[in-house]
Design a protein around this motif. Structure first.
Motif, PDB file in Angstrom:
ATOM      1  N   GLU A 166      96.295 -11.058  49.308  1.00  0.00           N
ATOM      2  CA  GLU A 166      96.721  -9.663  49.276  1.00  0.00           C
ATOM      3  C   GLU A 166      96.870  -9.221  47.824  1.00  0.00           C
ATOM      4  O   GLU A 166      97.217 -10.030  46.953  1.00  0.00           O
ATOM      5  CB  GLU A 166      98.056  -9.482  50.012  1.00  0.00           C
ATOM      6  CG  GLU A 166      97.984  -9.776  51.504  1.00  0.00           C
ATOM      7  CD  GLU A 166      99.317  -9.553  52.196  1.00  0.00           C
ATOM      8  OE1 GLU A 166     100.287  -9.241  51.475  1.00  0.00           O
ATOM      9  OE2 GLU A 166      99.381  -9.695  53.420  1.00  0.00           O
ATOM     10  N   PRO A 167      96.616  -7.945  47.529  1.00  0.00           N
ATOM     11  CA  PRO A 167      96.763  -7.454  46.147  1.00  0.00           C
ATOM     12  C   PRO A 167      98.194  -7.588  45.668  1.00  0.00           C
ATOM     13  O   PRO A 167      99.149  -7.442  46.430  1.00  0.00           O
ATOM     14  CB  PRO A 167      96.352  -5.977  46.255  1.00  0.00           C
ATOM     15  CG  PRO A 167      95.532  -5.891  47.504  1.00  0.00           C
ATOM     16  CD  PRO A 167      96.106  -6.903  48.441  1.00  0.00           C
ATOM     17  N   MET A 168      98.337  -7.878  44.367  1.00  0.00           N
ATOM     18  CA  MET A 168      99.653  -8.018  43.763  1.00  0.00           C
ATOM     19  C   MET A 168      99.887  -6.898  42.756  1.00  0.00           C
ATOM     20  O   MET A 168      98.946  -6.308  42.238  1.00  0.00           O
ATOM     21  CB  MET A 168      99.773  -9.358  43.037  1.00  0.00           C
ATOM     22  CG  MET A 168      99.785 -10.570  43.939  1.00  0.00           C
ATOM     23  SD  MET A 168      99.793 -12.082  42.951  1.00  0.00           S
ATOM     24  CE  MET A 168     101.207 -11.789  41.885  1.00  0.00           C
ATOM     25  N   THR A 169     101.138  -6.626  42.460  1.00  0.00           N
ATOM     26  CA  THR A 169     101.472  -5.587  41.491  1.00  0.00           C
ATOM     27  C   THR A 169     102.188  -6.141  40.259  1.00  0.00           C
ATOM     28  O   THR A 169     102.366  -5.427  39.286  1.00  0.00           O
ATOM     29  CB  THR A 169     102.373  -4.512  42.124  1.00  0.00           C
ATOM     30  OG1 THR A 169     103.564  -5.127  42.623  1.00  0.00           O
ATOM     31  CG2 THR A 169     101.638  -3.818  43.270  1.00  0.00           C
ATOM     32  N   GLY A 170     102.594  -7.382  40.309  1.00  0.00           N
ATOM     33  CA  GLY A 170     103.305  -7.973  39.178  1.00  0.00           C
ATOM     34  C   GLY A 170     103.144  -9.477  39.174  1.00  0.00           C
ATOM     35  O   GLY A 170     102.400 -10.035  39.987  1.00  0.00           O
ATOM     36  N   LEU A 171     103.812 -10.153  38.234  1.00  0.00           N
ATOM     37  CA  LEU A 171     103.708 -11.603  38.146  1.00  0.00           C
ATOM     38  C   LEU A 171     104.177 -12.259  39.438  1.00  0.00           C
ATOM     39  O   LEU A 171     105.050 -11.740  40.136  1.00  0.00           O
ATOM     40  CB  LEU A 171     104.532 -12.124  36.969  1.00  0.00           C
ATOM     41  CG  LEU A 171     104.067 -11.732  35.565  1.00  0.00           C
ATOM     42  CD1 LEU A 171     104.945 -12.411  34.518  1.00  0.00           C
ATOM     43  CD2 LEU A 171     102.612 -12.074  35.343  1.00  0.00           C
ATOM     44  N   ALA A 172     103.595 -13.394  39.727  1.00  0.00           N
ATOM     45  CA  ALA A 172     103.892 -14.084  40.976  1.00  0.00           C
ATOM     46  C   ALA A 172     105.350 -14.529  41.035  1.00  0.00           C
ATOM     47  O   ALA A 172     105.924 -14.966  40.036  1.00  0.00           O
ATOM     48  CB  ALA A 172     102.969 -15.292  41.132  1.00  0.00           C
ATOM     49  N   GLU A 173     105.923 -14.392  42.217  1.00  0.00           N
ATOM     50  CA  GLU A 173     107.300 -14.832  42.432  1.00  0.00           C
ATOM     51  C   GLU A 173     107.404 -16.334  42.178  1.00  0.00           C
ATOM     52  O   GLU A 173     106.564 -17.120  42.625  1.00  0.00           O
ATOM     53  CB  GLU A 173     107.721 -14.519  43.866  1.00  0.00           C
ATOM     54  CG  GLU A 173     109.154 -14.878  44.182  1.00  0.00           C
ATOM     55  CD  GLU A 173     109.540 -14.521  45.603  1.00  0.00           C
ATOM     56  OE1 GLU A 173     110.664 -14.884  46.019  1.00  0.00           O
ATOM     57  OE2 GLU A 173     108.720 -13.890  46.291  1.00  0.00           O
ATOM     58  N   GLY A 174     108.440 -16.717  41.470  1.00  0.00           N
ATOM     59  CA  GLY A 174     108.646 -18.130  41.186  1.00  0.00           C
ATOM     60  C   GLY A 174     108.055 -18.587  39.871  1.00  0.00           C
ATOM     61  O   GLY A 174     108.214 -19.753  39.487  1.00  0.00           O
ATOM     62  N   ASP A 196     107.866 -19.383  36.128  1.00  0.00           N
ATOM     63  CA  ASP A 196     108.806 -19.683  35.057  1.00  0.00           C
ATOM     64  C   ASP A 196     107.973 -20.159  33.874  1.00  0.00           C
ATOM     65  O   ASP A 196     107.308 -21.200  33.947  1.00  0.00           O
ATOM     66  CB  ASP A 196     109.779 -20.781  35.508  1.00  0.00           C
ATOM     67  CG  ASP A 196     110.753 -21.207  34.402  1.00  0.00           C
ATOM     68  OD1 ASP A 196     110.621 -20.718  33.267  1.00  0.00           O
ATOM     69  OD2 ASP A 196     111.629 -22.044  34.685  1.00  0.00           O
ATOM     70  N   LYS A 197     107.996 -19.399  32.803  1.00  0.00           N
ATOM     71  CA  LYS A 197     107.152 -19.719  31.646  1.00  0.00           C
ATOM     72  C   LYS A 197     107.459 -21.092  31.051  1.00  0.00           C
ATOM     73  O   LYS A 197     106.628 -21.661  30.325  1.00  0.00           O
ATOM     74  CB  LYS A 197     107.310 -18.649  30.570  1.00  0.00           C
ATOM     75  CG  LYS A 197     108.693 -18.601  29.935  1.00  0.00           C
ATOM     76  CD  LYS A 197     108.807 -17.495  28.900  1.00  0.00           C
ATOM     77  CE  LYS A 197     110.191 -17.473  28.257  1.00  0.00           C
ATOM     78  NZ  LYS A 197     110.315 -16.373  27.268  1.00  0.00           N
ATOM     79  N   ASN A 198     108.630 -21.633  31.357  1.00  0.00           N
ATOM     80  CA  ASN A 198     109.018 -22.932  30.813  1.00  0.00           C
ATOM     81  C   ASN A 198     108.771 -24.094  31.776  1.00  0.00           C
ATOM     82  O   ASN A 198     109.010 -25.255  31.421  1.00  0.00           O
ATOM     83  CB  ASN A 198     110.497 -22.913  30.419  1.00  0.00           C
ATOM     84  CG  ASN A 198     110.784 -21.911  29.310  1.00  0.00           C
ATOM     85  OD1 ASN A 198     110.091 -21.892  28.297  1.00  0.00           O
ATOM     86  ND2 ASN A 198     111.782 -21.074  29.498  1.00  0.00           N
ATOM     87  N   SER A 199     108.308 -23.783  32.978  1.00  0.00           N
ATOM     88  CA  SER A 199     108.039 -24.833  33.960  1.00  0.00           C
ATOM     89  C   SER A 199     106.718 -25.527  33.641  1.00  0.00           C
ATOM     90  O   SER A 199     105.783 -24.899  33.139  1.00  0.00           O
ATOM     91  CB  SER A 199     107.981 -24.235  35.362  1.00  0.00           C
ATOM     92  OG  SER A 199     107.555 -25.204  36.305  1.00  0.00           O
ATOM     93  N   PRO A 200     106.601 -26.813  33.950  1.00  0.00           N
ATOM     94  CA  PRO A 200     105.315 -27.496  33.742  1.00  0.00           C
ATOM     95  C   PRO A 200     104.239 -27.057  34.728  1.00  0.00           C
ATOM     96  O   PRO A 200     103.067 -27.362  34.526  1.00  0.00           O
ATOM     97  CB  PRO A 200     105.655 -28.976  33.917  1.00  0.00           C
ATOM     98  CG  PRO A 200     106.909 -28.986  34.714  1.00  0.00           C
ATOM     99  CD  PRO A 200     107.664 -27.750  34.353  1.00  0.00           C
TER     100      PRO A 200
END
Length: 308
Positions: A265-273, A275-279
């Protein structure tokens, strides 16, 4: 090994900060899209990563790092620039903006390591054959000298595409031939080899290179070395490419393109979950996850260097 950055989602456009954190920490965790509890760990170091292959509609967020922190890696860039308006691509930067980024990118890594993707080609009342040829000609002129080749393909009506774009129809054989013939001629004028993606051999007799857009030859030219690639079964019968290890995740691209192959489905923003610091791109390791450390080694044949 070859590491793919951008096939399942547009990492350069939306997750560049996360990616650079992974480069700095020298590893990434990737959840298997078909077996979510299976996680693979890849090291991101130049001794085992022969090539970073970027696929994006917007390279600009990563440009500041190309000749700095990414300079120790060999790079190959596929940049998609299509002539669609916000009715089909609501959050893709304008054509002029992306072309300017490509020009900057080519100065940093060399035009031979940048390929323009003009795909998927789709036909509607608004986006006619004539419209495509006019826009392709204009874009090719502006990109001349900044890209080494152009990849074309025609839209595939996967179930998720039909769900999000029910009125879309396949491009007819007649239109494919007309477009391929003229695009090849335009490519010759601006010194761009035209390659096909997932089209089999049907367009070869019209001058389209059908040996694959991510083939051994393409990678060897980018690296300047011969490669000993392991055998892999193509994802699609029509595909002649060597599909490398992808660090992205499906259903995470916010471009919102109606024809998207990677989002249900089309998204409008960054994916839920995220975290820029997650591996890993989305979320963190969970109880029950099984981490497999990938067996990584260089594919470069150090005994011979190609003359390019």
């Amino acid at each position: 090994m070859i590491l793919q950055v951008g096939m399942r989602t547009d990492i350069p456009a939306f997750y560049s900060e996360w990616f650079m954190n992974r480069v700095r920490e020298k590893y990434v965790l990737v959840r298997n899209p078909y077996n979510p509890q299976a996680v693979t760990r890849y090291e991101i170091t130049p001794d085992v990563v022969d090539l970073l292959v970027f696929c994006t509609k917007n390279p600009k967020p990563l440009l500041p790092f190309v000749n700095r922190e990414l300079a120790e890696f060999r790079q190959y860039w596929f940049v998609t620039i299509t002539p669609y308006d916000t009715d089909l691509e609501p959050r893709v930067p304008s054509v002029s903006q992306v072309i300017e980024s490509v020009r900057t990118l080519a100065k940093q890594v060399g035009a031979e390591r940048v390929t323009w993707r003009y795909d998927p080609i789709l036909i509607t009342e608004k986006y006619t054959v004539e419209y495509h040829l006019e826009m392709f000609r204009k874009m090719a002129e502006k990109l001349s000298g900044s890209v080494g080749a152009c990849v074309i393909s025609f839209v595939d009506l996967y179930p998720k595409v039909q769900k999000n774009f029910p009125e879309l129809r396949s491009v007819s054989e007649k239109d494919r031939i007309v477009l391929a013939k003229e695009i090849v001629q335009i490519g010759k004028k601006y010194a761009m080899e035209i390659r096909g993606c997932g089209e089999g051999r049907a367009l070869q007799k019209y001058g389209v290179n059908c040996e694959g857009c991510m083939s051994l030859a393409v990678y060897e030219k980018a690296i300047g070395h011969t490669l000993r690639l392991p055998k892999k079964v193509p994802i699609r019968r029509e595909c002649a490419c060597f599909m490398s290890n992808d660090i992205g995740q499906y259903n995470t691209c916010p471009h919102g393109c109606r024809y998207c192959y990677a989002n249900t489905e089309p998204m409008t923003g960054l994916a839920e979950g995220h975290d820029k610091n997650s591996p890993m791109l989305i979320g963190h390791l969970q109880p029950g996850d099984k981490v497999h450390v990938a067996e990584q080694k260089s594919f470069i044949d150090r005994q011979m260097r190609l003359e390019m």
